[in-house]
Design an enzyme around this catalytic site. Structure first.
Site, short mmCIF file in Angstrom:
data_model
loop_
_atom_site.label_atom_id
_atom_site.label_comp_id
_atom_site.label_asym_id
_atom_site.label_seq_id
_atom_site.Cartn_x
_atom_site.Cartn_y
_atom_site.Cartn_z
N HIS A 320 103.76 94.72 82.52
CA HIS A 320 103.96 96.06 81.97
C HIS A 320 102.61 96.78 81.95
CE1 HIS A 320 105.19 99.24 79.21
NE2 HIS A 320 106.42 98.90 79.49
N ASP A 377 113.33 94.55 80.69
CA ASP A 377 114.34 94.40 81.74
C ASP A 377 114.67 92.95 82.06
OD1 ASP A 377 112.61 97.12 82.94
OD2 ASP A 377 114.74 97.20 82.48
C1 SDX Z 1 109.87 99.53 82.51
O1 SDX Z 1 106.16 102.45 81.22
C2 SDX Z 1 107.09 102.00 80.50
O2 SDX Z 1 107.03 102.00 79.31
C3 SDX Z 1 108.29 101.45 81.28
C4 SDX Z 1 109.38 100.82 80.45
C5 SDX Z 1 110.09 101.85 79.61
O3 SDX Z 1 110.71 101.47 78.61
O4 SDX Z 1 110.09 103.05 80.01
O5 SDX Z 1 108.85 99.83 79.61
C6 SDX Z 1 110.46 100.20 81.32
O6 SDX Z 1 109.72 100.15 83.52
C7 SDX Z 1 109.42 98.08 82.38
C8 SDX Z 1 108.73 97.56 83.69
C9 SDX Z 1 109.84 97.17 84.67
N1 SDX Z 1 109.27 96.83 85.97
C10 SDX Z 1 109.23 95.55 86.42
O7 SDX Z 1 109.58 94.57 85.76
C11 SDX Z 1 108.73 95.44 87.85
C12 SDX Z 1 107.74 94.25 87.94
N2 SDX Z 1 106.54 94.64 87.20
C13 SDX Z 1 105.43 95.17 87.99
O8 SDX Z 1 105.80 95.93 89.09
C14 SDX Z 1 104.32 95.73 87.12
O9 SDX Z 1 104.07 94.81 86.15
C15 SDX Z 1 104.46 97.09 86.50
C16 SDX Z 1 104.80 98.15 87.49
C17 SDX Z 1 105.51 97.07 85.44
C18 SDX Z 1 103.11 97.44 85.85
O10 SDX Z 1 102.20 97.50 86.88
P1 SDX Z 1 100.66 97.92 86.60
O11 SDX Z 1 100.41 98.19 85.18
O12 SDX Z 1 100.31 99.00 87.57
O13 SDX Z 1 99.90 96.62 86.87
P2 SDX Z 1 99.32 96.22 88.26
O14 SDX Z 1 100.31 96.48 89.32
O15 SDX Z 1 97.96 96.86 88.36
O16 SDX Z 1 99.17 94.63 88.09
C19 SDX Z 1 98.01 94.05 87.53
C20 SDX Z 1 97.94 92.67 88.16
C21 SDX Z 1 97.99 92.72 89.69
O17 SDX Z 1 97.33 91.54 90.16
P3 SDX Z 1 95.78 91.68 90.71
O18 SDX Z 1 95.81 92.81 91.72
O19 SDX Z 1 94.99 92.01 89.48
O20 SDX Z 1 95.49 90.33 91.29
O21 SDX Z 1 99.10 91.90 87.76
C22 SDX Z 1 99.88 91.59 88.91
C23 SDX Z 1 99.45 92.55 90.01
O22 SDX Z 1 99.67 91.98 91.27
N3 SDX Z 1 101.28 91.80 88.51
C24 SDX Z 1 102.26 90.98 88.86
C25 SDX Z 1 103.41 91.52 88.25
N4 SDX Z 1 103.09 92.64 87.58
C26 SDX Z 1 101.75 92.81 87.75
N5 SDX Z 1 102.29 89.85 89.62
C27 SDX Z 1 103.50 89.25 89.76
N6 SDX Z 1 104.65 89.71 89.20
C28 SDX Z 1 104.65 90.83 88.45
N7 SDX Z 1 105.79 91.28 87.90
#
Ligand code: SDX
Length: 460
Positions: A320, A377
């Site tokens: 998140h 989720d």
């Molecule tokens: C919702 O914003 C809100 O409040 C949203 C929400 C709401 O109520 O409105 O809470 C609802 O949208 C919840 C999120 C649902 N999405 C998912 O579950 C999709 C999977 N999650 C990711 O796509 C991700 O975690 C996000 C999009 C939710 C957040 O992404 P960020 O904050 O941009 O983080 P990032 O992509 O910069 O990740 C940081 C690191 C990265 O690794 P490095 O580049 O540092 O090596 O963490 C890793 C990412 O690769 N990472 C993950 C991951 N999420 C982040 N690695 C594996 N699996 C994951 N799910």
């Protein structure tokens, strides 16, 4: 301006300032620091570009406060979520969804009289204009419910002209009631349409959650009794999804509203943004992911993929932007999951798979270092599936619940006095000025030929 909105708008300048030094020009800028009631302070950079000629660069808004708001507070480090000061756990336990809607809109939990009046308004706005029902027939039967909801909600402004004047607080309130009330009907009708089943009208005798279940699962040829355990679970799911600060879809609604667009158009934009798998589409993606993993033995392979920097695969329902701790909604959701499956006597192997995935991930350094925990989720899809919702309705349920959050933020923004259109700038990286060349003298460049479009065509 309501007292809750007034509170939100009243940011104070802290005693100290923030000094920014531009070592290129040697200029130093003293910027005011703004403080709210809790959480990080904010450096007021509204005049920085005018003074310095430089922009601040923050494409994902990771360090940017786009507004001040008194509706929802999130402490991501400690996994705290409060609406108007009330913890989400308490609201999920002791309130119903319409209580939370009232709280988000007005800043206080309703008194008994206020609750009666508010519930009456929402209940009596739940039907759709009969003409709108023909709107559904323009869609293919296999249209995704979110595509239908974007279209139908956007079309509401063609039916309810008497509540599109955003300058009129009374019309804003009527539009708010209409949107909250009709979203459950619009979403249920999208499902019924996809099944070729007759639409089921809402009943004024039922609660919001009971009506949603009835409109979704009742058929005219049979009696329908709402299971109270499922109705309570539905109500709790709606509460857990009601609002979440400046997430992507809420920010979309605020930006659309900043141009003066009517609330129906703004909410249609919010639905479109929520649909993305990185946001509200994640609950549908979690079920798909669990189906792909299928057995506990395959969990390590998928975790390996999620950790691989060369693989853009991610664990859906994990991570998140704000929570760097367990999403408090996911804990309530997991408990609700057990309640619903027990009530229905369902043994869903996907729940055990999800719990195994959570267990392994939370012991893995990759997830621990990046503070990746299950989010709202991760478990919601398993519950919705058990309740009979098809996977493509999961995000529609999220949209139904989140409409009150979108509307509360839209209302708060409009209550703050002069509406300022949101208009971000950019860091330009394109071509510098070039002399125009007429087509007869333009050099024929193979790389810009049309072959990329038609393949090795004779034109090239
Ligand atoms: C919702 O914003 C809100 O409040 C949203 C929400 C709401 O109520 O409105 O809470 C609802 O949208 C919840 C999120 C649902 N999405 C998912 O579950 C999709 C999977 N999650 C990711 O796509 C991700 O975690 C996000 C999009 C939710 C957040 O992404 P960020 O904050 O941009 O983080 P990032 O992509 O910069 O990740 C940081 C690191 C990265 O690794 P490095 O580049 O540092 O090596 O963490 C890793 C990412 O690769 N990472 C993950 C991951 N999420 C982040 N690695 C594996 N699996 C994951 N799910």
């Amino acid at each position: 301006m309501s007292n809750s909105d007034a509170k939100a708008a009243a940011v104070e300048s802290a005693e100290k300032t923030f000094t920014l030094r531009d070592n290129t020009s040697g200029q130093t800028y003293e910027l005011p620091i703004l403080k709210g009631s809790e959480g990080p302070t904010a450096v007021d950079v509204r005049n920085l570009y005018g003074k310095s000629g430089v922009f601040l660069y923050d494409p994902g808004y990771t360090s940017t406060a786009s507004c001040s708001s008194g509706i929802t507070f999130i402490d991501g480090e400690n996994g705290i979520l409060r609406h108007r000061g009330y913890a989400i756990e308490d609201l999920a336990e002791h309130s119903d969804y319409l209580d939370v809607c009232y709280l988000l809109l007005h800043g206080e939990l309703p008194s008994p009289e206020e609750k009666t009046e508010f519930d009456y308004h929402i209940t009596h706005h739940s039907m759709l204009h009969e003409q709108l029902i023909y709107f559904y027939r323009g869609f293919r039967r296999d249209a995704h419910p979110m595509a239908i909801m974007v279209g139908v909600v956007g079309a509401l402004s063609a039916f309810y002209h008497d509540s599109t004047d955003i300058a009129d607080p009374q019309q804003r309130m009527v539009a708010s009631h209409r949107l909250i009330a009709k979203m459950a009907t619009i979403g249920s009708y999208a499902y019924k349409y996809s099944k070729g089943l007759p639409f089921i009208y809402p009943s004024n005798k039922l609660s919001y959650a009971e009506n949603l279940l009835k409109m979704m699962f009742a058929v005219p040829s049979d009696d329908f009794e709402v299971n109270p355990v499922l109705a309570k679970a539905m109500d709790r799911i709606l509460i857990l999804h009601a609002d979440h600060e400046q997430n992507a879809s809420t920010s979309t609604v605020r930006l659309a509203g900043s141009s003066g667009a009517n609330p129906f158009a703004c909410v249609a934009a919010g639905i479109a943004s929520l649909w993305g798998p990185a946001h509200g589409g994640a609950n549908e993606a979690v079920l798909k992911m669990l189906g792909e993993i299928s057995t506990k033995e395959r969990v390590p392979d998928f975790i390996k993929r999620a950790k691989d920097p060369d693989d853009d695969y991610r664990l859906m329902g994990f991570g998140h932007r704000v929570y760097k701790n367990y999403d408090p909604r996911a804990k309530v959701m997991r408990n609700t999951c057990h309640e619903v499956l027990n009530e229905l006597g369902i043994h869903d192997p996907r729940l055990e798979l999800a719990m195994e995935l959570e267990r392994i991930a939370l012991e893995d350094d990759y997830f621990i270092e990046r503070k990746l925990y299950p989010n709202v989720d991760f478990y919601s899809g398993i519950i919705l599936k058990a309740m009979g919702f098809p996977t493509n309705m999961f995000t529609a349920i999220f949209a139904i619940a989140r409409t009150v959050g979108w509307i509360a933020h839209w209302k708060e923004m409009l209550s703050e006095g002069t509406l300022q259109i949101g208009r971000p700038r950019q860091l330009y990286t394109g071509e510098r000025q070039r002399q125009f060349a007429t087509v007869d003298i333009r050099e024929h460049k193979q790389s810009r030929g049309w072959s990329w479009l038609w393949g090795n065509s004779k034109q090239d």
